[in-house]
Design a protein around this motif. Sequence first.
Motif, PDB file in Angstrom:
ATOM      1  N   ALA A  59      16.633  12.183  -3.165  1.00 47.45           N
ATOM      2  CA  ALA A  59      15.819  13.411  -3.187  1.00 47.45           C
ATOM      3  C   ALA A  59      15.242  13.695  -1.808  1.00 47.45           C
ATOM      4  CB  ALA A  59      14.719  13.291  -4.233  1.00 47.45           C
ATOM      5  N   ASN A  60      15.941  13.253  -0.766  1.00 48.59           N
ATOM      6  CA  ASN A  60      15.438  13.460   0.585  1.00 48.59           C
ATOM      7  C   ASN A  60      16.414  14.210   1.483  1.00 48.59           C
ATOM      8  OD1 ASN A  60      12.716  12.382   0.901  1.00 48.59           O
ATOM      9  ND2 ASN A  60      13.613  10.466   0.183  1.00 48.59           N
ATOM     10  N   MET A  61      17.509  14.703   0.917  1.00 44.45           N
ATOM     11  CA  MET A  61      18.399  15.635   1.652  1.00 44.45           C
ATOM     12  C   MET A  61      18.769  16.722   0.643  1.00 44.45           C
ATOM     13  SD  MET A  61      21.838  13.314   1.964  1.00 44.45           S
ATOM     14  CE  MET A  61      22.450  12.326   0.575  1.00 44.45           C
ATOM     15  N   GLY A  63       6.894   3.348  -5.785  1.00 43.81           N
ATOM     16  CA  GLY A  63       5.654   3.811  -5.156  1.00 43.81           C
ATOM     17  C   GLY A  63       5.261   5.148  -5.742  1.00 43.81           C
ATOM     18  N   LYS A  64       4.803   6.031  -4.901  1.00 38.86           N
ATOM     19  CA  LYS A  64       4.473   7.419  -5.253  1.00 38.86           C
ATOM     20  C   LYS A  64       3.785   7.582  -6.614  1.00 38.86           C
ATOM     21  CE  LYS A  64       7.520   9.627  -2.014  1.00 38.86           C
ATOM     22  NZ  LYS A  64       7.079  10.603  -1.036  1.00 38.86           N
ATOM     23  N   VAL A  65       4.527   7.958  -7.672  1.00 37.84           N
ATOM     24  CA  VAL A  65       3.904   8.294  -8.955  1.00 37.84           C
ATOM     25  C   VAL A  65       3.077   7.123  -9.503  1.00 37.84           C
ATOM     26  CG1 VAL A  65       4.358   8.876 -11.373  1.00 37.84           C
ATOM     27  CG2 VAL A  65       5.647  10.013  -9.564  1.00 37.84           C
ATOM     28  N   PHE A  68      17.683  -0.892  -4.252  1.00 38.33           N
ATOM     29  CA  PHE A  68      17.492   0.487  -4.721  1.00 38.33           C
ATOM     30  C   PHE A  68      16.093   0.944  -4.320  1.00 38.33           C
ATOM     31  CE2 PHE A  68      20.541   0.989  -8.633  1.00 38.33           C
ATOM     32  CZ  PHE A  68      21.624   0.949  -7.769  1.00 38.33           C
ATOM     33  N   ASP A  69      16.027   2.021  -3.577  1.00 39.36           N
ATOM     34  CA  ASP A  69      14.733   2.608  -3.232  1.00 39.36           C
ATOM     35  C   ASP A  69      14.395   3.648  -4.295  1.00 39.36           C
ATOM     36  OD1 ASP A  69      12.564   3.928  -2.244  1.00 39.36           O
ATOM     37  OD2 ASP A  69      13.353   4.166  -0.219  1.00 39.36           O
ATOM     38  N   GLU A  70      13.503   3.250  -5.192  1.00 40.92           N
ATOM     39  CA  GLU A  70      13.096   4.142  -6.289  1.00 40.92           C
ATOM     40  C   GLU A  70      11.673   4.662  -6.068  1.00 40.92           C
ATOM     41  OE1 GLU A  70      14.477   4.470  -9.912  1.00 40.92           O
ATOM     42  OE2 GLU A  70      15.614   2.599 -10.119  1.00 40.92           O
ATOM     43  N   VAL A  71      11.290   4.782  -4.803  1.00 42.20           N
ATOM     44  CA  VAL A  71       9.929   5.243  -4.509  1.00 42.20           C
ATOM     45  C   VAL A  71       9.698   6.639  -5.104  1.00 42.20           C
ATOM     46  CG1 VAL A  71       8.418   5.993  -2.603  1.00 42.20           C
ATOM     47  CG2 VAL A  71       9.524   3.749  -2.522  1.00 42.20           C
ATOM     48  N   ILE A  72      10.693   7.484  -5.063  1.00 40.85           N
ATOM     49  CA  ILE A  72      10.558   8.799  -5.707  1.00 40.85           C
ATOM     50  C   ILE A  72      10.915   8.735  -7.192  1.00 40.85           C
ATOM     51  CG2 ILE A  72      11.639  11.094  -5.902  1.00 40.85           C
ATOM     52  CD1 ILE A  72      11.605  11.350  -2.956  1.00 40.85           C
ATOM     53  N   THR A  73      11.977   8.031  -7.521  1.00 37.90           N
ATOM     54  CA  THR A  73      12.563   8.210  -8.859  1.00 37.90           C
ATOM     55  C   THR A  73      11.842   7.456  -9.970  1.00 37.90           C
ATOM     56  OG1 THR A  73      14.180   6.520  -8.199  1.00 37.90           O
ATOM     57  CG2 THR A  73      14.892   8.823  -8.130  1.00 37.90           C
ATOM     58  N   ASN A 105      19.185   9.676   3.594  1.00 35.98           N
ATOM     59  CA  ASN A 105      18.232   8.985   2.706  1.00 35.98           C
ATOM     60  C   ASN A 105      16.966   8.749   3.530  1.00 35.98           C
ATOM     61  OD1 ASN A 105      20.096   6.861   0.383  1.00 35.98           O
ATOM     62  ND2 ASN A 105      20.500   8.923   1.032  1.00 35.98           N
ATOM     63  N   TYR A 106      15.838   8.603   2.854  1.00 35.62           N
ATOM     64  CA  TYR A 106      14.584   8.325   3.559  1.00 35.62           C
ATOM     65  C   TYR A 106      13.943   7.107   2.926  1.00 35.62           C
ATOM     66  CZ  TYR A 106       9.968   8.877   5.649  1.00 35.62           C
ATOM     67  OH  TYR A 106       8.794   8.651   6.335  1.00 35.62           O
ATOM     68  N   HIS A 107      13.549   6.161   3.777  1.00 43.25           N
ATOM     69  CA  HIS A 107      12.952   4.926   3.243  1.00 43.25           C
ATOM     70  C   HIS A 107      11.614   4.603   3.893  1.00 43.25           C
ATOM     71  CE1 HIS A 107      16.736   4.252   1.219  1.00 43.25           C
ATOM     72  NE2 HIS A 107      17.387   4.302   2.349  1.00 43.25           N
ATOM     73  N   GLY A 108      11.016   5.573   4.584  1.00 45.19           N
ATOM     74  CA  GLY A 108       9.732   5.304   5.217  1.00 45.19           C
ATOM     75  C   GLY A 108       9.834   5.440   6.721  1.00 45.19           C
ATOM     76  N   HIS A 109       8.750   5.046   7.405  1.00 43.85           N
ATOM     77  CA  HIS A 109       8.699   5.356   8.835  1.00 43.85           C
ATOM     78  C   HIS A 109       8.769   4.118   9.721  1.00 43.85           C
ATOM     79  CE1 HIS A 109       4.428   4.214   9.317  1.00 43.85           C
ATOM     80  NE2 HIS A 109       4.365   4.541   8.044  1.00 43.85           N
ATOM     81  N   VAL A 159      19.660   1.934  -0.493  1.00 45.05           N
ATOM     82  CA  VAL A 159      20.115   3.262  -0.932  1.00 45.05           C
ATOM     83  C   VAL A 159      19.114   3.882  -1.903  1.00 45.05           C
ATOM     84  CG1 VAL A 159      21.489   2.366  -2.881  1.00 45.05           C
ATOM     85  CG2 VAL A 159      22.167   4.523  -1.801  1.00 45.05           C
ATOM     86  N   GLU A 160      18.996   5.197  -1.841  1.00 48.08           N
ATOM     87  CA  GLU A 160      18.311   5.926  -2.914  1.00 48.08           C
ATOM     88  C   GLU A 160      19.349   6.127  -4.025  1.00 48.08           C
ATOM     89  OE1 GLU A 160      15.688   9.399  -2.083  1.00 48.08           O
ATOM     90  OE2 GLU A 160      16.284   9.068  -0.018  1.00 48.08           O
ATOM     91  N   PRO A 161      19.176   5.512  -5.175  1.00 50.02           N
ATOM     92  CA  PRO A 161      20.214   5.600  -6.208  1.00 50.02           C
ATOM     93  C   PRO A 161      20.425   7.033  -6.703  1.00 50.02           C
ATOM     94  CG  PRO A 161      18.242   4.513  -7.059  1.00 50.02           C
ATOM     95  CD  PRO A 161      18.049   4.659  -5.578  1.00 50.02           C
ATOM     96  N   THR A 217       0.823  -1.211   0.000  1.00 47.68           N
ATOM     97  CA  THR A 217       0.000   0.000   0.000  1.00 47.68           C
ATOM     98  C   THR A 217       0.858   1.261   0.000  1.00 47.68           C
ATOM     99  OG1 THR A 217      -1.550  -1.292   1.317  1.00 47.68           O
ATOM    100  CG2 THR A 217      -2.025   1.029   1.097  1.00 47.68           C
ATOM    101  N   THR A 218       1.957   1.233   0.743  1.00 50.06           N
ATOM    102  CA  THR A 218       2.802   2.429   0.839  1.00 50.06           C
ATOM    103  C   THR A 218       4.259   2.095   0.523  1.00 50.06           C
ATOM    104  OG1 THR A 218       3.413   2.079   3.153  1.00 50.06           O
ATOM    105  CG2 THR A 218       1.366   3.290   2.745  1.00 50.06           C
ATOM    106  N   GLY A 219       5.018   3.155   0.285  1.00 46.38           N
ATOM    107  CA  GLY A 219       6.456   2.994   0.057  1.00 46.38           C
ATOM    108  C   GLY A 219       7.157   2.433   1.290  1.00 46.38           C
ATOM    109  N   SER A 220       6.723   2.880   2.477  1.00 42.39           N
ATOM    110  CA  SER A 220       7.329   2.366   3.716  1.00 42.39           C
ATOM    111  C   SER A 220       7.228   0.843   3.775  1.00 42.39           C
ATOM    112  CB  SER A 220       6.613   2.936   4.947  1.00 42.39           C
ATOM    113  OG  SER A 220       6.790   4.313   5.037  1.00 42.39           O
ATOM    114  N   GLU A 221       6.045   0.332   3.479  1.00 43.34           N
ATOM    115  CA  GLU A 221       5.855  -1.124   3.513  1.00 43.34           C
ATOM    116  C   GLU A 221       6.707  -1.811   2.453  1.00 43.34           C
ATOM    117  OE1 GLU A 221       1.542  -2.642   4.009  1.00 43.34           O
ATOM    118  OE2 GLU A 221       1.479  -0.647   3.147  1.00 43.34           O
TER     119      GLU A 221
END
Length: 375
Positions: free
Chosen positions: A150-152, A206-208, A178-183, A84-88, A145-147, A56-60
């Motif tokens: 976009a979180n700093m 995720g996201k888009v 690779f965390d591509e939730v944003i990219t 880097n941010y990967h969720g909560h 890693v965020e390849p 359901t979410t990027g965190s999951e």
Amino acid sequence: MAYGPLLFGHTPPFLRDLDALAARGVVYGSTAPDELALAERVRACLPSMETLRFTTTGSEAVQSAVRVARAFTGRDAILKFSGNYHGHFDIALHDAGASAETPHAERSGIPRAALADLAVARYNDLDDVDRALASAGDRLAAIVVEPICANMGLVPPAPGFLAGLRERADRCGAMLIFDEVITWLRLGLGGAQSRVGVVPDLTTVGKVLGGGFPIAAFGGRADVMAVLAPDGPCFTGGTHAGMPFAVAVATRVLDHLDAHASLHADMNARARRLADSLRATLRDLALPYAVVQLESIVDFKFRPGAATRSYDDQARDDQHAYAAFYHAMRERGVLLPPSHNEVMFLSAAHGDDDVTFTATAADAALRELRARGII
Ligand code: PMP
């Protein structure tokens, strides 16, 4: 722009005939043909996701990928990067960027025990990675890693950084995630991984993908994903994971992108114009801040000197100035993200007028900050 998902704006053009979607039932509690078809389309874009599962979410999605890596390797330790941010979830929050600054784990509800299996290194710094691996390497399950981060602020990987991570993960027998939730989709159908020349073992998106609706996914090497139940011993799941409504909207997202081949190029040209306008104002005010733009992501920080390479750089920006800028922009009708770690996202719904409006507001806001002696 809601931290990134709204590639098509707040009211995407494909959000119509929703009654027809609702009439098909909102959640089945079972995998459905449309979900499989969507998974195949995701895999066609990101071939490294040989097998994937929706969440359901990027965190999951990231939490699940980490669990799969641990189950596959039989190890516990995770290496991630400050800023880097990967969720909560617990380990993701520690030393994270984005709006989640939780420097005191013990006061943030993050169990100390969870941190025992976490190593944190500086982004874009392979020496620091080696330092972290010296103690964690033989227990290492995964490097997350965020390849393109976009979180700093917006921070591209330095040449050789991701290849260095690939090599070290292989050497340790660990997974590269690779965390591509944003990219993914924001940087095009191939995401970051099609640009950086490094193939991860596991990927999260995720996201888009949901066009504003909650859907995300994790996946990767079929032999690794084979640990998942019901075939294997590793469970992930969720009542709403892969719900038909979100799957249908995500399918429309991919249809829309397929049908509008110039969408990214047009949006990116506008982002370039915004970045150029910001540079012109900063130059005029003799402020040596680096403006960074990659496709539809635009960013600058209140810190003189070269663009950000790691969270250490980002920690030196002037948060007080950013807060003043945020309010000065808001008064002029532009809502920026409230955290100085976040970036500006454009959407395909932004026209030339919106870019002019934003650039004009930024010019006036920065001049106001100068007049008030803040910058
Ligand atoms: N990974 C990255 C790179 C993110 O930017 C985010 C959200 N900002 C997440 C994971 C978590 O996604 P969600 O908010 O959907 O849980």
